[in-house]
Enzyme design. Sequence first.
Site, mmCIF file in Angstrom:
data_model
loop_
_atom_site.group_PDB
_atom_site.id
_atom_site.type_symbol
_atom_site.label_atom_id
_atom_site.label_comp_id
_atom_site.label_asym_id
_atom_site.label_seq_id
_atom_site.Cartn_x
_atom_site.Cartn_y
_atom_site.Cartn_z
ATOM 1 N N GLU A 82 41.956 30.745 62.405
ATOM 2 C CA GLU A 82 40.721 30.497 63.150
ATOM 3 C C GLU A 82 39.620 31.244 62.411
ATOM 4 O O GLU A 82 39.615 32.473 62.348
ATOM 5 C CB GLU A 82 40.840 31.002 64.589
ATOM 6 N N CYS A 110 33.871 34.554 68.799
ATOM 7 C CA CYS A 110 33.984 33.406 67.907
ATOM 8 C C CYS A 110 33.315 32.170 68.485
ATOM 9 O O CYS A 110 33.055 31.210 67.761
ATOM 10 C CB CYS A 110 35.446 33.123 67.588
#
Length: 477
Positions: free
Chosen positions: A224, A261
């Site tokens: 990620e 994020c």
Amino acid sequence: MTTTPDEAAAIIARAAAAAPLLRESADLDRAGWLDAAADALDDARDELVPIAHEESRLPTPRLQGEVARTTGQLRLLAEVVREGSWREAIIDHAVPERAQPELRRMLIPVGVVANYSASNFPFAFSVAGGDTASALAAGCPVVVKAHSGHPLLSERTAEVLSAALVAAGAPEGVVGLVHGREMGRELIVHPSIAAGSFTGSVGGGRALFDLAAGRPDPIPFYGELGSVNPVVITATALSQDAAGLAAGLAASFTLGVGQFCTNPGLIFVPAGLGFAEQVAAAASGTAEAEMLTPGIASAYRDGWDRLAAVADVRVVTAVRGSDRAAGPGVAVTTLAAFAANPVLAEEVFGPATLIVEYADAADLHTVLGGLSGSLTATVHAGTGEEIGELVSVLSTRAGRVLFGGWPTGVAVTWSQHHGGPWPATTSLHTSVGATSLRRFLRPIVFQDAPPAVLPPALRDENPLGIPRRVNGILTLD
């Protein structure tokens, strides 16, 4: 804090020895191990949170909530293991007249997983976080590469986690921990490692991804990485509640000093309505705060400086801060300038957002379609407003599309997807929620197998009582 090569070799060897034991472990047993781990972490919360606060500077209430999220992930995945549909058990009986053999298919664990901890979630995406929990749920031992931003917390968490798992019946070596940048590189190429998971920067993730792909035996690597998480606000939405939208955006992009994020970094709004000034006013009361590490704070200021130096970018709120501290930044530009300057589409990891003003919806859709992948995309539109084409474009650029909300915050549920097109992730799978197990499983088919060698999930009597598809028909027991 660095792990020596000999120490790492012993840790990986113990994990490799545990792999066949986990592969053959009963699902109910493994679910119990996850529950026991969650209980142990809850019991250790008052010891672990102060260590996390000292190393990360994250506020104590936030860290207490993160422990709850971490143990909640473990318990959800225990439920997933017990329910059984993650096995994807399928039975097709033989059809002699079509020369079709008997085929029985299911998912099995891949083996030892290398998990790379994240800086911004020292519990939920670290030693005992979602990647570790989903790998264990799938039946895979884990060797965790500790993040340099919280090494002491990593050590103590690993001790609590390992002790709880072994006490509940898991084999020794089911969770191991290594430290050091070089050890991180060595880990992903070790022949006993069967898959990798990572949350962090594009540069770091891409380097590990390339190492995993370049092995003599390439392995899957689930990273990620960067995400700008675009938000589109229509003129109708602004006319209905501009002040509320500005306040909501300010709260979202400054949350946790912008170290999420899913931080909304690009905001597309109609031109000429002064929204950037409203956002800056809403964020003006946000004080400077310490970021996770001095390096992250420095990278934030450098990223902001690159953005602010672009022609046709107007800084509304200049970034403040020094050393480890940082404050919010708000800038505004035109859609044409944004399209012409790729640096404006890069993630600035921290409490900053760029307002991009558009005049024509068709031009906006063209620009949105050229964005790199993100974890999320968000739409704010008026009630009944036609947004089908906009949603269609954003759906190609993100793994989760939100309506009328803000992307910070990721619920841990059966339906959650935390992933997206590159560079948001290196694959199509999620790192959060029930289906996160799928990353660490591979299919296997047994053809015309004697009943005695079949795993329980594929036996005719279905001793596990799990959902299966038999001759094309889904059966729930």
